[in-house]
Design a protein around this motif. Structure first.
Motif, PDB file in Angstrom:
ATOM      1  N   ASN A 222      22.121 -59.441  -2.150  1.00 61.98           N
ATOM      2  CA  ASN A 222      22.842 -59.496  -3.419  1.00 61.98           C
ATOM      3  C   ASN A 222      24.071 -60.382  -3.324  1.00 61.98           C
ATOM      4  O   ASN A 222      24.528 -60.939  -4.315  1.00 61.98           O
ATOM      5  CB  ASN A 222      23.254 -58.085  -3.864  1.00 61.98           C
ATOM      6  N   THR A 287       2.943 -55.943  -7.142  1.00 59.68           N
ATOM      7  CA  THR A 287       4.266 -56.015  -6.516  1.00 59.68           C
ATOM      8  C   THR A 287       5.236 -56.795  -7.396  1.00 59.68           C
ATOM      9  O   THR A 287       4.812 -57.529  -8.300  1.00 59.68           O
ATOM     10  CB  THR A 287       4.192 -56.697  -5.147  1.00 59.68           C
ATOM     11  N   LEU A 288       6.503 -56.647  -7.104  1.00 57.20           N
ATOM     12  CA  LEU A 288       7.524 -57.358  -7.864  1.00 57.20           C
ATOM     13  C   LEU A 288       7.332 -58.866  -7.728  1.00 57.20           C
ATOM     14  O   LEU A 288       7.450 -59.609  -8.702  1.00 57.20           O
ATOM     15  CB  LEU A 288       8.918 -56.939  -7.388  1.00 57.20           C
ATOM     16  N   SER A 289       7.044 -59.317  -6.507  1.00 58.90           N
ATOM     17  CA  SER A 289       6.866 -60.756  -6.281  1.00 58.90           C
ATOM     18  C   SER A 289       5.703 -61.312  -7.084  1.00 58.90           C
ATOM     19  O   SER A 289       5.792 -62.387  -7.674  1.00 58.90           O
ATOM     20  CB  SER A 289       6.645 -61.030  -4.791  1.00 58.90           C
ATOM     21  N   SER A 299      12.248 -63.972  -8.670  1.00 59.52           N
ATOM     22  CA  SER A 299      12.196 -62.589  -8.179  1.00 59.52           C
ATOM     23  C   SER A 299      13.546 -61.905  -8.264  1.00 59.52           C
ATOM     24  O   SER A 299      13.647 -60.735  -8.665  1.00 59.52           O
ATOM     25  CB  SER A 299      11.698 -62.570  -6.732  1.00 59.52           C
ATOM     26  N   TYR A 300      14.617 -62.638  -7.879  1.00 57.51           N
ATOM     27  CA  TYR A 300      15.934 -62.008  -7.871  1.00 57.51           C
ATOM     28  C   TYR A 300      16.398 -61.665  -9.291  1.00 57.51           C
ATOM     29  O   TYR A 300      17.062 -60.647  -9.518  1.00 57.51           O
ATOM     30  CB  TYR A 300      16.960 -62.889  -7.158  1.00 57.51           C
ATOM     31  N   SER A 303      14.400 -58.523 -10.366  1.00 55.63           N
ATOM     32  CA  SER A 303      14.962 -57.348  -9.700  1.00 55.63           C
ATOM     33  C   SER A 303      16.291 -56.947 -10.324  1.00 55.63           C
ATOM     34  O   SER A 303      16.562 -55.766 -10.571  1.00 55.63           O
ATOM     35  CB  SER A 303      15.141 -57.641  -8.209  1.00 55.63           C
ATOM     36  N   GLU A 304      17.119 -57.961 -10.600  1.00 59.26           N
ATOM     37  CA  GLU A 304      18.432 -57.706 -11.207  1.00 59.26           C
ATOM     38  C   GLU A 304      18.277 -57.098 -12.600  1.00 59.26           C
ATOM     39  O   GLU A 304      18.999 -56.157 -12.971  1.00 59.26           O
ATOM     40  CB  GLU A 304      19.197 -59.024 -11.280  1.00 59.26           C
ATOM     41  N   LEU A 306      15.726 -55.312 -13.782  1.00 62.01           N
ATOM     42  CA  LEU A 306      15.235 -53.930 -13.679  1.00 62.01           C
ATOM     43  C   LEU A 306      16.356 -52.973 -13.286  1.00 62.01           C
ATOM     44  O   LEU A 306      16.460 -51.865 -13.822  1.00 62.01           O
ATOM     45  CB  LEU A 306      14.104 -53.849 -12.646  1.00 62.01           C
ATOM     46  N   ASN A 307      17.202 -53.416 -12.369  1.00 57.56           N
ATOM     47  CA  ASN A 307      18.264 -52.534 -11.869  1.00 57.56           C
ATOM     48  C   ASN A 307      19.404 -52.351 -12.869  1.00 57.56           C
ATOM     49  O   ASN A 307      19.929 -51.246 -13.012  1.00 57.56           O
ATOM     50  CB  ASN A 307      18.823 -53.077 -10.554  1.00 57.56           C
ATOM     51  N   ASN A 313      13.745 -48.769 -10.619  1.00 60.78           N
ATOM     52  CA  ASN A 313      13.166 -49.653  -9.624  1.00 60.78           C
ATOM     53  C   ASN A 313      11.837 -50.190 -10.148  1.00 60.78           C
ATOM     54  O   ASN A 313      11.372 -49.797 -11.218  1.00 60.78           O
ATOM     55  CB  ASN A 313      12.988 -48.932  -8.275  1.00 60.78           C
ATOM     56  N   PHE A 314      11.217 -51.075  -9.388  1.00 55.00           N
ATOM     57  CA  PHE A 314      10.013 -51.759  -9.875  1.00 55.00           C
ATOM     58  C   PHE A 314       8.872 -50.787 -10.152  1.00 55.00           C
ATOM     59  O   PHE A 314       8.215 -50.846 -11.205  1.00 55.00           O
ATOM     60  CB  PHE A 314       9.570 -52.816  -8.855  1.00 55.00           C
TER      61      PHE A 314
END
Length: 379
Positions: A222, A287-289, A299-300, A303-304, A306-307, A313-314
Protein backbone atom coordinates in the motif's frame (compact mmCIF):
# COMPACT_ATOMS: atom_id res chain seq x y z
CA UNK A 1 5.99 -1.20 -13.55
CA UNK A 2 5.86 1.58 -10.94
CA UNK A 3 6.38 4.17 -13.65
CA UNK A 4 3.96 2.62 -16.16
CA UNK A 5 1.08 1.91 -13.79
CA UNK A 6 1.62 4.60 -11.16
CA UNK A 7 -0.61 7.15 -12.92
CA UNK A 8 -1.37 9.67 -10.17
CA UNK A 9 1.87 8.83 -8.32
CA UNK A 10 4.40 9.09 -11.13
CA UNK A 11 6.69 11.52 -9.30
CA UNK A 12 6.58 9.52 -6.07
CA UNK A 13 7.14 6.28 -7.95
CA UNK A 14 10.04 7.81 -9.90
CA UNK A 15 11.74 8.70 -6.61
CA UNK A 16 11.22 5.18 -5.32
CA UNK A 17 12.47 3.67 -8.59
CA UNK A 18 15.68 5.71 -8.50
CA UNK A 19 16.34 4.75 -4.88
CA UNK A 20 15.74 1.05 -5.55
CA UNK A 21 17.72 1.20 -8.82
CA UNK A 22 20.68 2.69 -6.95
CA UNK A 23 20.70 -0.15 -4.43
CA UNK A 24 20.31 -2.79 -7.17
CA UNK A 25 23.12 -1.24 -9.20
CA UNK A 26 25.39 -1.17 -6.15
CA UNK A 27 24.68 -4.85 -5.42
CA UNK A 28 25.25 -5.91 -9.04
CA UNK A 29 28.48 -3.93 -9.40
CA UNK A 30 29.71 -5.28 -6.08
CA UNK A 31 29.18 -8.84 -7.30
CA UNK A 32 30.80 -8.18 -10.68
CA UNK A 33 33.80 -6.45 -9.12
CA UNK A 34 34.40 -8.89 -6.28
CA UNK A 35 34.19 -11.91 -8.60
CA UNK A 36 36.27 -10.42 -11.41
CA UNK A 37 33.43 -10.74 -13.94
CA UNK A 38 33.56 -6.98 -14.41
CA UNK A 39 36.14 -7.66 -17.14
CA UNK A 40 33.25 -8.81 -19.35
CA UNK A 41 31.21 -5.63 -18.76
CA UNK A 42 33.52 -2.61 -19.08
CA UNK A 43 30.63 -0.42 -20.23
CA UNK A 44 28.95 -0.84 -16.82
CA UNK A 45 31.92 0.07 -14.66
CA UNK A 46 31.96 3.51 -12.98
CA UNK A 47 28.50 4.39 -14.28
CA UNK A 48 26.44 3.97 -11.11
CA UNK A 49 28.13 6.43 -8.76
CA UNK A 50 25.59 9.27 -9.35
CA UNK A 51 22.79 6.78 -8.56
CA UNK A 52 24.46 5.93 -5.24
CA UNK A 53 24.36 9.58 -4.21
CA UNK A 54 20.64 9.76 -5.08
CA UNK A 55 19.55 6.79 -2.93
CA UNK A 56 19.33 8.82 0.31
CA UNK A 57 17.64 11.93 -1.17
CA UNK A 58 15.09 9.87 -3.14
CA UNK A 59 14.02 7.80 -0.13
CA UNK A 60 13.76 11.00 1.92
CA UNK A 61 11.61 12.77 -0.70
CA UNK A 62 9.51 9.63 -1.16
CA UNK A 63 8.74 9.36 2.56
CA UNK A 64 8.01 13.09 2.72
CA UNK A 65 5.51 12.80 -0.12
CA UNK A 66 3.94 9.75 1.48
CA UNK A 67 3.31 11.69 4.69
CA UNK A 68 2.31 15.05 3.20
CA UNK A 69 0.15 15.05 0.02
CA UNK A 70 1.30 18.56 -0.97
CA UNK A 71 4.76 17.09 -1.67
CA UNK A 72 3.59 14.37 -4.06
CA UNK A 73 4.18 16.61 -7.08
CA UNK A 74 7.52 17.83 -8.41
CA UNK A 75 8.76 21.15 -7.01
CA UNK A 76 11.65 23.08 -8.54
CA UNK A 77 13.31 23.31 -5.14
CA UNK A 78 13.66 19.50 -5.22
CA UNK A 79 16.34 19.96 -7.89
CA UNK A 80 18.68 21.11 -5.12
CA UNK A 81 18.87 17.50 -3.97
CA UNK A 82 20.41 16.59 -7.33
CA UNK A 83 23.45 18.74 -6.60
CA UNK A 84 25.02 15.88 -4.64
CA UNK A 85 25.52 14.03 -7.95
CA UNK A 86 27.68 16.73 -9.56
CA UNK A 87 31.01 15.58 -8.01
CA UNK A 88 30.13 11.98 -8.90
CA UNK A 89 29.42 12.88 -12.55
CA UNK A 90 32.71 14.77 -12.76
CA UNK A 91 34.59 11.79 -11.31
CA UNK A 92 33.24 9.22 -13.75
CA UNK A 93 33.73 11.35 -16.86
CA UNK A 94 37.43 10.46 -17.47
CA UNK A 95 36.57 6.75 -17.62
CA UNK A 96 33.41 7.34 -19.70
CA UNK A 97 35.45 9.29 -22.26
CA UNK A 98 37.98 6.45 -22.68
CA UNK A 99 37.78 4.33 -25.82
CA UNK A 100 36.83 0.65 -25.62
CA UNK A 101 40.45 -0.48 -25.35
CA UNK A 102 41.15 1.89 -22.47
CA UNK A 103 38.03 0.85 -20.55
CA UNK A 104 38.90 -2.82 -21.06
CA UNK A 105 42.38 -2.22 -19.66
CA UNK A 106 40.96 -0.60 -16.50
CA UNK A 107 38.50 -3.42 -15.76
CA UNK A 108 41.19 -6.01 -16.45
CA UNK A 109 43.35 -4.38 -13.78
CA UNK A 110 40.44 -4.49 -11.31
CA UNK A 111 39.76 -8.15 -12.12
CA UNK A 112 43.42 -8.97 -11.38
CA UNK A 113 43.64 -6.91 -8.21
CA UNK A 114 40.57 -5.54 -6.42
CA UNK A 115 42.74 -2.98 -4.63
CA UNK A 116 42.95 -1.13 -7.94
CA UNK A 117 39.38 0.08 -7.34
CA UNK A 118 40.64 1.93 -4.27
CA UNK A 119 43.97 3.06 -5.74
CA UNK A 120 42.85 6.54 -6.76
CA UNK A 121 44.08 5.94 -10.32
CA UNK A 122 43.07 8.52 -12.93
CA UNK A 123 40.32 6.45 -14.51
CA UNK A 124 38.93 5.11 -11.23
CA UNK A 125 36.72 7.34 -9.07
CA UNK A 126 38.37 9.09 -6.15
CA UNK A 127 38.79 7.13 -2.93
CA UNK A 128 36.83 9.76 -1.00
CA UNK A 129 33.63 8.78 -2.85
CA UNK A 130 33.58 5.42 -1.06
CA UNK A 131 32.83 7.07 2.26
CA UNK A 132 31.11 10.31 1.17
CA UNK A 133 28.19 8.71 -0.68
CA UNK A 134 27.13 6.35 2.16
CA UNK A 135 27.71 9.23 4.60
CA UNK A 136 25.42 11.43 2.47
CA UNK A 137 22.80 8.68 2.51
CA UNK A 138 23.11 8.41 6.30
CA UNK A 139 22.55 12.16 6.70
CA UNK A 140 19.39 12.02 4.57
CA UNK A 141 18.19 9.00 6.53
CA UNK A 142 18.60 10.94 9.80
CA UNK A 143 16.57 13.79 8.27
CA UNK A 144 14.01 11.19 7.22
CA UNK A 145 13.82 9.94 10.82
CA UNK A 146 13.14 13.46 12.13
CA UNK A 147 10.48 13.95 9.44
CA UNK A 148 8.64 10.84 10.62
CA UNK A 149 9.13 11.76 14.27
CA UNK A 150 7.55 15.18 13.78
CA UNK A 151 4.65 13.68 11.84
CA UNK A 152 4.14 11.09 14.59
CA UNK A 153 4.04 13.81 17.26
CA UNK A 154 1.39 15.68 15.32
CA UNK A 155 -0.71 12.48 15.33
CA UNK A 156 -1.11 12.56 11.55
CA UNK A 157 0.02 8.95 11.11
CA UNK A 158 -1.55 5.72 12.24
CA UNK A 159 0.41 3.29 14.38
CA UNK A 160 0.89 0.92 11.44
CA UNK A 161 2.18 3.72 9.20
CA UNK A 162 4.60 4.92 11.88
CA UNK A 163 5.96 1.42 12.48
CA UNK A 164 6.50 0.82 8.77
CA UNK A 165 8.24 4.15 8.19
CA UNK A 166 10.40 3.81 11.28
CA UNK A 167 11.26 0.27 10.20
CA UNK A 168 12.30 1.36 6.69
CA UNK A 169 14.38 4.17 8.17
CA UNK A 170 16.18 1.88 10.59
CA UNK A 171 16.94 -0.61 7.81
CA UNK A 172 18.37 2.24 5.71
CA UNK A 173 20.49 3.44 8.65
CA UNK A 174 21.91 -0.04 9.17
CA UNK A 175 22.43 -0.63 5.43
CA UNK A 176 24.26 2.63 4.74
CA UNK A 177 26.18 2.26 8.00
CA UNK A 178 27.35 -1.21 6.93
CA UNK A 179 28.37 0.05 3.46
CA UNK A 180 30.34 2.88 5.07
CA UNK A 181 32.00 0.47 7.51
CA UNK A 182 32.83 -1.98 4.72
CA UNK A 183 34.37 0.69 2.51
CA UNK A 184 36.40 2.16 5.37
CA UNK A 185 37.62 -1.32 6.33
CA UNK A 186 38.97 -1.81 2.80
CA UNK A 187 40.53 1.65 2.70
CA UNK A 188 42.38 1.13 5.99
CA UNK A 189 43.46 -2.43 5.21
CA UNK A 190 43.95 -2.76 1.47
CA UNK A 191 46.07 -5.88 1.86
CA UNK A 192 42.98 -7.73 3.11
CA UNK A 193 40.60 -6.16 0.60
CA UNK A 194 39.88 -9.43 -1.20
CA UNK A 195 39.00 -11.18 2.07
CA UNK A 196 36.81 -8.31 3.26
CA UNK A 197 34.97 -8.02 -0.05
CA UNK A 198 34.42 -11.74 -0.57
CA UNK A 199 34.16 -13.56 2.74
CA UNK A 200 33.56 -11.00 5.47
CA UNK A 201 30.61 -11.49 7.83
CA UNK A 202 29.73 -7.88 7.04
CA UNK A 203 28.84 -8.98 3.51
CA UNK A 204 26.34 -11.53 4.78
CA UNK A 205 24.82 -8.93 7.10
CA UNK A 206 24.65 -6.38 4.28
CA UNK A 207 22.91 -8.92 2.04
CA UNK A 208 20.33 -9.52 4.78
CA UNK A 209 19.77 -5.76 5.00
CA UNK A 210 19.07 -5.58 1.24
CA UNK A 211 16.69 -8.54 1.52
CA UNK A 212 14.86 -6.98 4.47
CA UNK A 213 14.55 -3.64 2.67
CA UNK A 214 12.91 -5.32 -0.31
CA UNK A 215 10.70 -7.41 1.96
CA UNK A 216 9.46 -4.30 3.76
CA UNK A 217 7.89 -3.03 0.53
CA UNK A 218 6.63 -6.50 -0.37
CA UNK A 219 4.62 -6.92 2.84
CA UNK A 220 3.30 -3.34 2.68
CA UNK A 221 2.47 -2.70 -1.01
CA UNK A 222 0.00 0.00 0.00
CA UNK A 223 2.97 2.34 0.51
CA UNK A 224 4.01 1.75 -3.09
CA UNK A 225 0.57 2.17 -4.63
CA UNK A 226 -0.24 5.23 -2.55
CA UNK A 227 -3.00 3.91 -0.31
CA UNK A 228 -2.31 4.37 3.38
CA UNK A 229 -3.99 5.70 6.49
CA UNK A 230 -3.59 9.27 7.63
CA UNK A 231 -5.49 10.90 10.48
CA UNK A 232 -7.64 7.80 10.84
CA UNK A 233 -8.99 7.92 7.28
CA UNK A 234 -8.13 5.98 4.15
CA UNK A 235 -6.21 8.21 1.76
CA UNK A 236 -5.27 7.44 -1.83
CA UNK A 237 -2.96 9.96 -3.48
CA UNK A 238 -4.31 11.31 -6.73
CA UNK A 239 -2.70 13.02 -9.63
CA UNK A 240 -0.43 15.83 -8.57
CA UNK A 241 -2.46 18.27 -10.65
CA UNK A 242 -5.36 17.87 -8.23
CA UNK A 243 -3.25 18.76 -5.20
CA UNK A 244 -3.16 22.46 -4.46
CA UNK A 245 -0.22 23.73 -2.49
CA UNK A 246 -0.93 25.88 0.51
CA UNK A 247 1.49 28.20 2.27
CA UNK A 248 2.89 26.41 5.29
CA UNK A 249 3.22 28.05 8.66
CA UNK A 250 5.44 26.62 11.36
CA UNK A 251 2.39 25.18 13.07
CA UNK A 252 1.06 23.54 9.91
CA UNK A 253 4.41 22.25 8.60
CA UNK A 254 4.00 18.86 10.23
CA UNK A 255 0.22 18.71 10.52
CA UNK A 256 -1.82 19.05 7.38
CA UNK A 257 -5.56 18.84 6.92
CA UNK A 258 -6.23 16.04 4.46
CA UNK A 259 -9.54 15.99 2.59
CA UNK A 260 -10.79 12.45 1.93
CA UNK A 261 -10.92 11.72 -1.79
CA UNK A 262 -14.30 10.74 -3.22
CA UNK A 263 -14.73 7.25 -4.67
CA UNK A 264 -14.24 6.81 -8.40
CA UNK A 265 -17.92 6.42 -9.32
CA UNK A 266 -17.07 5.95 -12.99
CA UNK A 267 -14.92 2.97 -12.06
CA UNK A 268 -17.67 1.63 -9.80
CA UNK A 269 -20.22 1.84 -12.63
CA UNK A 270 -17.78 0.16 -15.01
CA UNK A 271 -17.16 -2.73 -12.59
CA UNK A 272 -20.83 -3.35 -11.81
CA UNK A 273 -21.85 -3.10 -15.45
CA UNK A 274 -19.17 -5.62 -16.42
CA UNK A 275 -20.22 -8.07 -13.70
CA UNK A 276 -23.89 -7.77 -14.67
CA UNK A 277 -23.15 -8.38 -18.35
CA UNK A 278 -20.42 -11.04 -18.15
CA UNK A 279 -21.51 -12.93 -15.01
CA UNK A 280 -17.85 -13.80 -14.50
CA UNK A 281 -18.59 -14.20 -10.80
CA UNK A 282 -20.14 -17.58 -11.63
CA UNK A 283 -16.69 -18.99 -12.36
CA UNK A 284 -15.38 -21.28 -9.65
CA UNK A 285 -12.02 -20.16 -8.30
CA UNK A 286 -12.32 -16.60 -9.61
CA UNK A 287 -9.47 -14.43 -8.29
CA UNK A 288 -9.02 -10.71 -7.94
CA UNK A 289 -6.25 -10.72 -10.54
CA UNK A 290 -8.40 -12.57 -13.07
CA UNK A 291 -11.32 -10.20 -12.55
CA UNK A 292 -9.01 -7.19 -12.81
CA UNK A 293 -7.63 -8.38 -16.16
CA UNK A 294 -11.07 -9.30 -17.52
CA UNK A 295 -12.64 -5.99 -16.45
CA UNK A 296 -9.58 -3.98 -17.56
CA UNK A 297 -9.02 -2.50 -14.10
CA UNK A 298 -5.56 -2.37 -12.43
CA UNK A 299 -5.43 -4.91 -9.59
CA UNK A 300 -4.41 -2.33 -7.00
CA UNK A 301 -7.33 -0.05 -7.98
CA UNK A 302 -9.79 -2.92 -7.77
CA UNK A 303 -8.46 -3.95 -4.36
CA UNK A 304 -8.56 -0.35 -3.16
CA UNK A 305 -12.15 0.07 -4.40
CA UNK A 306 -13.33 -3.08 -2.62
CA UNK A 307 -11.66 -2.10 0.65
CA UNK A 308 -12.60 1.58 0.75
CA UNK A 309 -15.96 1.82 -1.04
CA UNK A 310 -17.57 -1.59 -0.59
CA UNK A 311 -15.68 -2.26 2.67
CA UNK A 312 -15.39 -5.94 1.76
CA UNK A 313 -12.63 -8.30 0.75
CA UNK A 314 -12.70 -9.87 -2.71
CA UNK A 315 -14.37 -13.15 -1.73
CA UNK A 316 -17.13 -11.43 0.23
CA UNK A 317 -17.82 -9.05 -2.67
CA UNK A 318 -18.05 -11.88 -5.22
CA UNK A 319 -20.31 -13.86 -2.89
CA UNK A 320 -22.74 -10.92 -2.85
CA UNK A 321 -23.16 -11.27 -6.61
CA UNK A 322 -23.44 -15.06 -6.39
CA UNK A 323 -26.15 -14.89 -3.73
CA UNK A 324 -27.98 -12.27 -5.78
CA UNK A 325 -27.89 -14.67 -8.73
CA UNK A 326 -29.18 -17.59 -6.64
CA UNK A 327 -32.00 -15.46 -5.17
CA UNK A 328 -33.12 -14.59 -8.71
CA UNK A 329 -33.14 -18.28 -9.58
CA UNK A 330 -35.14 -19.11 -6.45
CA UNK A 331 -37.69 -16.39 -7.16
CA UNK A 332 -38.45 -17.83 -10.60
CA UNK A 333 -38.92 -21.28 -9.04
CA UNK A 334 -35.76 -23.09 -10.18
CA UNK A 335 -35.48 -24.72 -6.73
CA UNK A 336 -38.39 -26.94 -7.79
CA UNK A 337 -36.21 -28.57 -10.42
CA UNK A 338 -32.68 -28.18 -8.99
CA UNK A 339 -31.27 -28.85 -5.54
CA UNK A 340 -29.75 -26.02 -3.53
CA UNK A 341 -26.34 -27.67 -3.93
CA UNK A 342 -26.73 -27.67 -7.70
CA UNK A 343 -27.65 -23.96 -7.71
CA UNK A 344 -24.72 -23.21 -5.41
CA UNK A 345 -22.28 -25.04 -7.69
CA UNK A 346 -23.69 -23.23 -10.71
CA UNK A 347 -23.14 -19.92 -8.92
CA UNK A 348 -19.49 -20.71 -8.28
CA UNK A 349 -19.54 -21.89 -4.66
CA UNK A 350 -17.17 -24.75 -3.96
CA UNK A 351 -18.86 -26.15 -0.86
CA UNK A 352 -22.27 -26.40 0.79
CA UNK A 353 -21.03 -24.72 3.98
CA UNK A 354 -19.59 -21.67 2.23
CA UNK A 355 -22.85 -21.24 0.31
CA UNK A 356 -25.06 -21.50 3.40
CA UNK A 357 -22.80 -19.12 5.38
CA UNK A 358 -22.75 -16.50 2.60
CA UNK A 359 -26.52 -16.78 2.00
CA UNK A 360 -27.43 -16.34 5.67
CA UNK A 361 -25.00 -13.46 6.07
CA UNK A 362 -26.53 -11.57 3.15
CA UNK A 363 -30.20 -12.51 3.40
CA UNK A 364 -30.53 -13.02 7.16
CA UNK A 365 -32.17 -16.41 6.55
CA UNK A 366 -31.00 -19.87 5.59
CA UNK A 367 -31.75 -20.89 1.98
CA UNK A 368 -34.50 -23.28 3.15
CA UNK A 369 -36.12 -20.58 5.28
CA UNK A 370 -35.97 -18.14 2.38
CA UNK A 371 -37.71 -20.67 0.11
CA UNK A 372 -40.37 -20.94 2.80
CA UNK A 373 -41.02 -17.20 2.62
CA UNK A 374 -41.39 -17.48 -1.16
CA UNK A 375 -44.00 -20.18 -0.76
CA UNK A 376 -45.96 -17.97 1.65
CA UNK A 377 -45.91 -15.13 -0.87
CA UNK A 378 -47.35 -17.33 -3.63
CA UNK A 379 -49.87 -19.07 -1.39
Amino acid sequence: MLILFGRGRRYQNLLLCIGIAGIIWYAVMYLLTSTGYIRHYPYLFNKGLPFYYLIGPCFYLYIRGTIYPQYTSFRKIDLLHLLVTIPAICSIMPYCLLDDVGQQYVVDQIAKDQNYSFSGAKYVVGIWHWFTWPLTALIYTVLQYHLIKNAAISASLTQKSKKWMYGITMICLITFGMILTLNLAVLFDKTSAAIILNSSKMIVFLALCFLTLGGAFFVNPNFIYGHFVLNGENIAHTDSSTVQEKPLSKQSLFKEEVTPILPDFELIDHLEAYLSKSKIYLETGLTLSKLAVAADIPSYKLSELLNTYYEQNFNAYVNVWRIKYIVQRLEIGDHKFLTLEALANEAGFTSRNSFFTAFKKQMGLSPSAYIGTLKLKTA
